[in-house]
Design a protein around this motif. Sequence first.
Motif, short mmCIF file in Angstrom:
data_model
loop_
_atom_site.label_atom_id
_atom_site.label_comp_id
_atom_site.label_asym_id
_atom_site.label_seq_id
_atom_site.Cartn_x
_atom_site.Cartn_y
_atom_site.Cartn_z
N PRO A 91 49.58 42.39 44.12
CA PRO A 91 48.45 42.21 44.85
C PRO A 91 48.35 42.88 46.26
O PRO A 91 47.53 42.81 47.00
N ALA A 92 49.70 43.14 46.92
CA ALA A 92 49.70 43.79 48.17
C ALA A 92 48.95 44.69 48.56
O ALA A 92 48.79 45.57 47.74
N PHE A 93 48.26 44.53 49.67
CA PHE A 93 47.06 45.49 50.14
C PHE A 93 46.01 45.73 49.22
O PHE A 93 45.24 46.50 49.81
N ARG A 94 45.83 44.88 48.59
CA ARG A 94 44.33 45.13 47.55
C ARG A 94 43.38 44.70 48.51
O ARG A 94 43.52 43.53 49.15
N ARG A 95 42.10 45.31 48.65
CA ARG A 95 41.15 44.88 49.33
C ARG A 95 40.12 43.94 48.46
O ARG A 95 40.22 43.77 47.20
N VAL A 96 39.61 42.83 49.01
CA VAL A 96 38.87 41.78 48.36
C VAL A 96 37.67 41.69 49.16
O VAL A 96 37.58 41.44 50.23
N HIS A 97 36.65 41.38 48.38
CA HIS A 97 35.13 41.24 48.96
C HIS A 97 34.95 39.76 48.88
O HIS A 97 35.11 39.19 47.67
N LEU A 98 34.60 39.03 49.79
CA LEU A 98 34.62 37.54 49.96
C LEU A 98 33.16 37.13 50.31
O LEU A 98 32.56 37.87 51.07
N ARG A 99 32.69 36.13 49.79
CA ARG A 99 31.36 35.33 50.09
C ARG A 99 31.75 33.89 50.13
O ARG A 99 32.20 33.33 49.07
N GLY A 100 31.84 33.22 51.39
CA GLY A 100 32.28 31.69 51.55
C GLY A 100 32.22 31.36 52.86
O GLY A 100 31.55 31.78 53.73
#
Length: 254
Positions: free
Chosen positions: A70-79
């Motif tokens: 998962p290194a450097f993977r972009r992630v969209h978050l809502r929380g």
Amino acid sequence: MKSSIASAIQRFRPGIAPTLVVLVLLPLMVGLGFWQLSRGHEKQLMVDSYAERRAAEPVGSAQLDSMADPAFRRVHLRGQFDGEHSVLLDNRMRNGKAGVELLQPFHDQASGLWLLLNRGWLPWPDRRAPPVFSTPEQPVNLDAWVYVAPGETFQLHADPATTHWPRLLTALHPATLWAELGRSGFAYELRAEAGPGTYDTTWPIVAMGPEKHLAYAVQWFAMTLALLSLYLYLGWHNAKEKHHGSGHESTQHV
């Protein structure tokens, strides 16, 4: 030809002490040079991987646990942030200024996963007063990327007398925090991109770039060459001195 080479080798007299020094230092310096080249290659692969993955679209946090790398993977978050359990990473410098990085647990609503989110760097010019920060109370939307340290991070344990929150540490493993809080969370830190609730998010990819490792390798190889040249010079110089001294003694004897 062979006799002249053999004769030259016989006249080569560097001495025992210089020979021992060269036998010890030469392999060490060559090894350090190749180690720097290897580290530079690793850092270049890391930078290339970062650039490629940062250009990709963000994924959902639910996909993180199923990723082998998962290194450097972009992630969209809502929380929402858990502002009661903040961690301040000490001794973080930016442009010559002292400061800290603010890490907080983040509960992602879509996946229900707990994440350790680094909200960025903030200055700490006066250590007599605690760093000042605020935490959004409402849910936020933001993008982040997974940070995987290139090596094992040295963990300093907090003093039991100073275990109040926010916690001031020099390093933190996410697993350590999840175990203390009794939560099941993601194994790596996430670093926020600029967005709501973030501070300075101009993250360096690596502390030392691949070009510096290459420069250090060149220095080690240059010092190796200088040591070998000095050794050869001493060997031939001592041989000439002895040869001249022997010739002078022979003349006097005659």
